[in-house]
Design a protein around this motif. Structure first.
Motif, short mmCIF file in Angstrom:
data_model
loop_
_atom_site.label_atom_id
_atom_site.label_comp_id
_atom_site.label_asym_id
_atom_site.label_seq_id
_atom_site.Cartn_x
_atom_site.Cartn_y
_atom_site.Cartn_z
N CYS A 23 0.84 -1.20 0.00
CA CYS A 23 0.00 0.00 0.00
C CYS A 23 0.88 1.25 0.00
CB CYS A 23 -0.91 0.01 1.23
SG CYS A 23 -2.01 1.43 1.22
N LYS A 50 -0.55 4.36 0.42
CA LYS A 50 -1.41 5.45 0.89
C LYS A 50 -0.85 6.15 2.14
CE LYS A 50 -4.86 5.54 -1.95
NZ LYS A 50 -4.85 6.67 -2.88
N PHE A 51 -0.19 5.42 2.96
CA PHE A 51 0.37 6.01 4.19
C PHE A 51 -0.65 6.78 5.02
CE2 PHE A 51 4.16 5.01 1.80
CZ PHE A 51 5.00 4.50 2.78
N CYS A 52 -1.77 6.15 5.32
CA CYS A 52 -2.68 6.73 6.32
C CYS A 52 -1.84 6.80 7.61
CB CYS A 52 -3.89 5.84 6.52
SG CYS A 52 -4.80 5.59 4.99
N PHE A 58 -2.27 6.41 10.67
CA PHE A 58 -2.43 5.46 11.78
C PHE A 58 -1.94 4.06 11.43
CE2 PHE A 58 -6.40 5.95 9.36
CZ PHE A 58 -6.53 4.67 8.84
N CYS A 59 -1.59 3.84 10.16
CA CYS A 59 -1.53 2.46 9.66
C CYS A 59 -0.11 1.94 9.42
CB CYS A 59 -2.33 2.38 8.37
SG CYS A 59 -2.45 0.71 7.75
N VAL A 109 0.56 -0.83 7.72
CA VAL A 109 0.64 -1.68 6.50
C VAL A 109 1.70 -1.22 5.48
CG1 VAL A 109 -0.68 -2.40 4.44
CG2 VAL A 109 -1.65 -2.69 6.72
N PRO A 110 1.78 0.08 5.15
CA PRO A 110 2.80 0.46 4.16
C PRO A 110 4.22 0.09 4.62
CG PRO A 110 1.22 2.23 4.47
CD PRO A 110 0.94 1.22 5.53
N GLN A 138 -4.84 -4.29 -0.53
CA GLN A 138 -5.02 -3.24 0.48
C GLN A 138 -5.77 -2.06 -0.12
OE1 GLN A 138 -2.32 -5.17 1.38
NE2 GLN A 138 -3.27 -5.50 3.35
N ARG A 140 -6.20 10.82 4.95
CA ARG A 140 -7.10 9.99 4.14
C ARG A 140 -7.36 10.64 2.76
NH1 ARG A 140 -7.97 4.80 4.49
NH2 ARG A 140 -10.13 5.00 3.85
FE1 SF4 Z 1 -3.19 1.58 3.11
FE2 SF4 Z 1 -5.61 0.94 4.10
FE3 SF4 Z 1 -3.48 1.21 5.75
FE4 SF4 Z 1 -4.53 3.38 4.59
S1 SF4 Z 1 -5.59 2.02 6.07
S2 SF4 Z 1 -2.33 2.89 4.73
S3 SF4 Z 1 -5.19 2.57 2.59
S4 SF4 Z 1 -3.76 -0.35 4.14
#
Ligand code: SF4
Ligand code: 5AD
Length: 435
Positions: A142, A144-146, A148-149, A151-152, A186, A259
């Motif tokens: 991903c 996007k680098f939200c 809070f997240c 995942v990236p 994602q 976001r």
């Molecule tokens: Fe990526 Fe979803 Fe995490 Fe945002 S919330 S960084 S879109 S995986």
């Protein structure tokens, strides 16, 4: 996503002669595929490791490995902190698992945590048990680098697998009798293979076998295109169901979350989707208690829930993740306030789900029969294309995997009940719409 990854891991290991056992007691290697998205997901893994410690006591040669996001996040700290861990393998290094297991078997620690810009496991045939529903990863990572997240950081940059290899897998699933395929990523809307975007991929998958329902998750509100909405409307077996995480109802919080949309934009998107795909249902993700969230921000979240009236929601307390931008934000909301807000959000969603399900009473739904109901052998359980569970009296002439028409007569917030009417054919379901 982890389920799909586990099937890829099993595919890789079975190619090298490993077999799956049903019980850890019979295993030479135990692999835990982990999630780091919230603190409690990681805590559960530490709990599990505690159990395997006893097993390793009685089976000293047992190899215990951590796979997935937690492996990527904690890397060799995991083997240092938890002596029972022999292997740490991140999401892009599963091809090296056989080699790393060999290393561990010879007494070293096996660590593979490099992220890749290209790995999609395109050519790996995942090991899937027979069934009706399959998960199929079409993109990884991903960008996007939200704020809070995690995942990236744990799954790396976005990359898509090829359209052709995806279609090939859908064909294999069709031959094996699967009836519902969920395309995973994602942020599936960023899918790209040359000229083809995610809408092209969906349309192509839908045409492989019109008796297979195709679902997808997750969509980002910034990238959900008109073309995608039109494609869903056009193909009867593309489910009328969109998971569209909103996260918060407050523009100020959305901006702090990075976001990249406003609530206005989000609401317009929902309205547009409802016009293009009549009857489309929505689910969402919501986070309670992001740093600096005020009571007014929270009320705005309840407000957007009332406006959209989601069919379902995944609702979470904000969980600070080390390494993310939000982790460094001051002004944490107290645990007590987070819990209180989360409960209000859950209560409201249950009420909305209940009311929406009541509105369906008297209508007819096409249901994919998944098998006997868990509570009674006299009933079948199945799912509508909007992803709602339907229970109806068992019909001897109807087999698992067929489509039936059911008239709804009762509903709770989570389940619909109805009477069997007839068998159904989903390839003609939406013809009126496309004409
Ligand atoms: Fe990526 Fe979803 Fe995490 Fe945002 S919330 S960084 S879109 S995986
Ligand atoms: N705390 C709470 N929820 C989170 N999510 C992602 N990161 C966090 C976090 N740090 C939620 C988001 C996302 C879903 C998969 O998990 O709502 O959409």
């Amino acid at each position: 996503m982890n389920l799909a990854d586990t099937e890829i891991v099993l595919g890789i290991l079975q190619n090298k002669g490993f077999d799956k056992t049903d019980s850890a007691n019979d295993a030479d290697v135990v692999l835990l595929n982990t999630c780091s998205i919230r603190e409690n997901a990681e805590q559960r893994i530490y709990g599990r490791l505690g159990n395997y410690k006893n097993l390793k006591g009685s089976k000293p040669d047992l190899i215990v490995g951590i796979l997935g996001c937690m492996a990527e996040r904690l890397r060799k700290n995991l083997v240092e902190k938890k002596s029972i861990v022999d292997l740490v393998v991140g999401p892009d290094e599963y091809r090296r698992l056989p080699e790393l297991i060999d290393l561990a078997y010879n007494g070293d620690k096996g660590i593979g945590v490099k992220l890749s810009k290209t790995e999609t496991y395109d050519d790996i045939i995942p090991h899937r048990e027979d069934g009706l529903q399959a998960w199929l990863s079409v993109m990884r990572g991903c960008d996007k680098f939200c704020t809070f997240c995690v995942v990236p950081f744990t799954r790396g940059r976005e990359r898509s697998r090829s359209l052709l290899s995806t279609l090939h897998e859908v064909k294999q699933l069709s031959v094996r009798g699967f009836k519902e395929i969920t395309l995973l990523g994602q942020n599936v809307n960023s899918y790209r293979d040359g000229e083809n975007d995610f809408a092209d991929l969906l349309a192509a998958c839908a045409e492989v076998d019109r008796s297979i329902r195709i679902r997808f998750t997750t969509s980002h509100p910034q990238d959900l295109s008109d073309k995608l909405l039109l494609t869903i409307a056009e193909h009867p077996n593309l489910c009328n169901y969109i998971h569209l995480p909103v996260q918060s109802g407050s523009d100020r919080i959305l901006e702090l979350m990075n976001r990249t949309y406003t609530i206005d934009h989000y609401q317009n998107l929902i309205e547009k989707a409802r016009k293009i795909i009549p009857g489309v249902s929505f689910s969402t993700d919501i986070i309670a208690g992001f740093p600096t969230e005020t009571y007014e921000d929270h009320v705005m979240t309840l407000d957007i829930m009332r406006k959209v009236r989601y069919d379902g929601a995944y609702m979470f307390k904000y969980s600070p993740r080390e390494g993310t931008k939000a982790y460094r934000m001051k002004d944490e909301v107290s645990e007590e306030t987070k819990s209180k807000r989360l409960h209000e959000i859950i209560d409201l969603q249950q009420l909305i789900s209940y009311e929406k399900n009541q509105e369906l009473l008297g209508t007819e739904e096409i249901v994919l029969v998944e098998g006997l109901s868990r509570k009674s052998e006299k009933f079948y359980a199945g799912r509508t294309d909007t992803n709602k569970v339907v229970i109806f009296p068992k019909q001897n002439e109807i087999v698992k995997g067929s489509y039936v028409k059911v008239k709804l007569n009762k509903a709770t917030h989570a389940t619909l009940f109805g009477d069997f009417l007839d068998s159904a054919d989903i390839s003609t379901k939406n013809l009126a719409l496309t004409a």
